[in-house]
Design a protein around this motif. Sequence first.
Motif, short mmCIF file in Angstrom:
data_model
loop_
_atom_site.label_atom_id
_atom_site.label_comp_id
_atom_site.label_asym_id
_atom_site.label_seq_id
_atom_site.Cartn_x
_atom_site.Cartn_y
_atom_site.Cartn_z
N GLU A 5 0.82 -1.22 0.00
CA GLU A 5 0.00 0.00 0.00
C GLU A 5 0.85 1.26 0.00
O GLU A 5 0.43 2.29 -0.50
CB GLU A 5 -0.95 -0.02 1.20
N THR A 8 5.19 3.20 -4.32
CA THR A 8 4.89 4.27 -5.27
C THR A 8 5.21 3.86 -6.70
O THR A 8 4.84 4.57 -7.64
CB THR A 8 5.69 5.54 -4.92
N SER A 70 1.60 -4.37 -8.46
CA SER A 70 1.17 -2.96 -8.53
C SER A 70 1.86 -2.29 -9.71
O SER A 70 2.91 -2.72 -10.17
CB SER A 70 1.48 -2.22 -7.23
N LYS A 72 2.77 1.72 -10.93
CA LYS A 72 2.83 3.15 -10.59
C LYS A 72 2.12 3.43 -9.25
O LYS A 72 1.39 4.40 -9.11
CB LYS A 72 2.23 4.00 -11.71
N ARG A 74 -0.27 1.79 -7.85
CA ARG A 74 -1.66 1.33 -7.76
C ARG A 74 -1.69 -0.19 -7.66
O ARG A 74 -1.22 -0.89 -8.56
CB ARG A 74 -2.43 1.78 -9.00
N MET A 76 -2.84 -3.76 -8.10
CA MET A 76 -3.61 -4.32 -9.21
C MET A 76 -4.29 -5.65 -8.86
O MET A 76 -5.04 -6.18 -9.68
CB MET A 76 -2.69 -4.55 -10.42
#
Length: 97
Positions: A5, A8, A70, A72, A74, A76
């Motif tokens: 989480e 970045t 993930s 960028k 985010r 997934m």
Amino acid sequence: MTALEKATGDVVFKFEPFVLHVLCQELQDAQLLHSVAVDSGFRNSGITVGRGGKITMAVRSTHCLEVPLSHKGRLMVSEEYIDFLVHVANQKMEENI
């Protein structure tokens, strides 16, 4: 999950397969070991001969796993899917052993 989480960039879950390097005295020894390894299911095995004539036989498993989690920053995939990947990777580790 906490680390994911906070990420970045891109995060990839990766499991590397088993690799055993064997230094062989003769090319015939390496060829015999290669045949045994391939016949035992280690299809990614191979022989290399260095410039100094050093003969190395690498016994390699095909049990690899590489999955993006993930992009960028985010996430997934779900936590449930990550738990599944860990289970699969642990099974592959048992097969390596």
